[in-house]
Enzyme design. Sequence first.
Site, short mmCIF file in Angstrom:
data_model
loop_
_atom_site.label_atom_id
_atom_site.label_comp_id
_atom_site.label_asym_id
_atom_site.label_seq_id
_atom_site.Cartn_x
_atom_site.Cartn_y
_atom_site.Cartn_z
N GLU A 25 0.85 -1.20 0.00
CA GLU A 25 0.00 0.00 0.00
C GLU A 25 0.88 1.25 0.00
O GLU A 25 2.03 1.22 0.48
CB GLU A 25 -0.90 -0.02 1.25
CG GLU A 25 -1.82 1.19 1.35
CD GLU A 25 -2.93 1.02 2.39
OE1 GLU A 25 -2.89 0.05 3.17
OE2 GLU A 25 -3.84 1.88 2.42
N ASN A 172 -12.31 -0.97 -0.97
CA ASN A 172 -11.66 -1.61 0.18
C ASN A 172 -12.36 -1.17 1.45
O ASN A 172 -12.63 0.02 1.65
CB ASN A 172 -10.19 -1.17 0.25
CG ASN A 172 -9.54 -1.54 1.58
OD1 ASN A 172 -9.21 -2.70 1.80
ND2 ASN A 172 -9.36 -0.57 2.46
N GLU A 173 -12.67 -2.12 2.29
CA GLU A 173 -13.31 -1.82 3.59
C GLU A 173 -14.40 -0.76 3.45
O GLU A 173 -14.37 0.27 4.14
CB GLU A 173 -12.25 -1.43 4.65
CG GLU A 173 -11.24 -2.52 4.88
CD GLU A 173 -10.36 -2.34 6.11
OE1 GLU A 173 -10.38 -1.26 6.73
OE2 GLU A 173 -9.67 -3.31 6.47
N TYR A 239 -7.04 -8.94 11.35
CA TYR A 239 -5.70 -8.73 11.91
C TYR A 239 -5.59 -9.39 13.27
O TYR A 239 -6.57 -9.47 14.02
CB TYR A 239 -5.42 -7.22 12.06
CG TYR A 239 -5.11 -6.56 10.72
CD1 TYR A 239 -3.85 -6.65 10.16
CD2 TYR A 239 -6.09 -5.89 10.01
CE1 TYR A 239 -3.55 -6.07 8.94
CE2 TYR A 239 -5.81 -5.30 8.78
CZ TYR A 239 -4.54 -5.41 8.25
OH TYR A 239 -4.25 -4.84 7.04
N GLU A 295 -6.27 -9.07 3.63
CA GLU A 295 -5.49 -8.39 4.68
C GLU A 295 -5.50 -9.27 5.91
O GLU A 295 -6.58 -9.57 6.46
CB GLU A 295 -6.07 -7.01 5.01
CG GLU A 295 -5.79 -5.99 3.92
CD GLU A 295 -6.17 -4.57 4.29
OE1 GLU A 295 -6.08 -4.21 5.49
OE2 GLU A 295 -6.55 -3.83 3.38
N GLN A 344 1.98 -6.12 5.67
CA GLN A 344 2.23 -5.79 4.29
C GLN A 344 3.66 -6.18 3.93
O GLN A 344 4.45 -6.44 4.82
CB GLN A 344 2.02 -4.31 4.06
CG GLN A 344 0.57 -3.86 4.32
CD GLN A 344 0.27 -2.45 3.81
OE1 GLN A 344 1.08 -1.81 3.18
NE2 GLN A 344 -0.93 -1.96 4.13
O1 AHR Z 1 -3.08 -2.51 6.25
C1 AHR Z 1 -3.37 -1.30 6.86
C2 AHR Z 1 -4.83 -0.88 6.73
O2 AHR Z 1 -5.63 -1.79 7.43
C3 AHR Z 1 -5.43 -0.90 5.36
O3 AHR Z 1 -5.15 0.26 4.65
C4 AHR Z 1 -6.88 -1.02 5.63
O4 AHR Z 1 -7.58 -1.66 4.59
C5 AHR Z 1 -6.93 -1.78 6.94
O5 AHR Z 1 -7.78 -1.21 7.85
#
Ligand code: AHR
Length: 490
Positions: A25, A172-173, A239, A295, A344
């Site tokens: 990103e 995205n999101e 995450y 992600e 990432q």
């Molecule tokens: O990876 C960091 C961020 O986490 C991304 O930009 C977003 O999609 C997520 O909330």
Amino acid sequence: MNRLIIQTQVTKGHIRKDIQGQFSEHLGRCIYGGLYVGEGSEIPNVNGMRTDVVEALKEIRLPALRWPGGCFADEYHWKDGIGPRETRKKMVNTHWGGVTEDNSFGTHEFFELCRQIGCDAYVNGNVGSGTVQEMNEWVEYMTFDGVSPMANLRKENGHEEPFPVKYFAMGNEPWGCGGNMTAEYYADEYRRYQTYVRQYGKNKIYKIAAGANSSDYHWTETLMKSAGRMMDGFSLHHYTIPHDWNHKGRALGFTEEDYFITLKNALFMEELIRRHSAIMDQYDPEKRVGLIVDEWGTWYDVEEGTNPGFLYQQNSMRDAMVAALTLNIFNKHCDRVHMANIAQLVNVLQSMILTEGPRMLKTPSYYVFKLFMDHQENELLESHMEAPVLEKYGVRLPALQESSSIAPDGTVHVTLVNPSLRDSQELCIETQGIKPRRVVGRMLFGGAEDHNTFDEPDIVADQPFVSFTVNENGLTAELPPCSVVHLAIK
Ligand code: AHR
């Protein structure tokens, strides 16, 4: 003794290489400094891409790369990132540190990076602040092989041939930074935007709808019901954080309890995939639509003294364990999980590579991908682990975890994780259907906090694994504590 039974003649699905994909990103030092330094840089580069980083990524056979975001994707206007660099429009990267983005890395640079690495492109389109026309024109610009306004513009900018776009996502999101939409609203938006993502010539775009935030099962239900037949893939973001979003915990300097909680939270991926898949099964019983975990990874408090918007964190053996547990889960669910992208690639969150000026290091997570890469494009094998539960600080983890696959040449690949911090584990592996003639092992192991630094970049690295004895039925192995082992059995 712990026992692993592998039925080498019973296959359960194809492990697409893209399960081992990555995410890059415009965030902190991922693109700028990490991947791209520009042609004029003193750091060795080819067309602006760091040679040391590209070479390292080729070694782990990076299969697919997602770009340009993330939250950034829904503020990105692709036309600002084409043409002569000196005239490209600048913008403020409002999500990530409020820094000025000069757009010197754009569409052409991304495809050049993919070309050098030898990976497929996953482009994330802008739904949050972009228009249908803008997205439609981007796809035409990248993939149309004929005479058209956008194809002509691409040619004027120096690229005669279309770019190969394998994956394209609509936003995205959207439930958060991508527009704060409801599932119902986004479902309609998805249907509309994807209509204008045209398929040109031989390039067949795999269309991805933005999926749930972790355990938001309503999102999946709504999207699958309304738009399931119009998508090829459906994403999921999850995450692993040791504590909570306000106080995530540190990348280094954590307790043993933090270690076990982190691993337990990583294993939640198994439940997420199972439950989202069960909803998808109702609308797509043939499993045509892939679950795209685009992600995932660990997210800690940023390193002290670094820009809080840059999400820079160190990476230890704890992260390696999270990566290995998760990749084994993806393998086991390869019937539904078509791609995944750890967040990432460089210098951001759970990275493969960290850089500091001209210096770079490979993280423990990088070596996990190296140990897993031989699963790419194999068939998953039926396998069953008999091992006790490891109970610590009220956390229950499997004492051993694995996945097994068979390559086209008949080699059986097994990846094993021993999460204990103290105990090695003896394991009897039965390879039903083959008598091993040759076994080659490699492993990664160390203390939970072991990590590489720019001064000592080789503290953690993969090394030969030889603690095994081959027998008539398979082999017995002794796995050290806090280890990931790859066995290639012929
Ligand atoms: O990876 C960091 C961020 O986490 C991304 O930009 C977003 O999609 C997520 O909330």
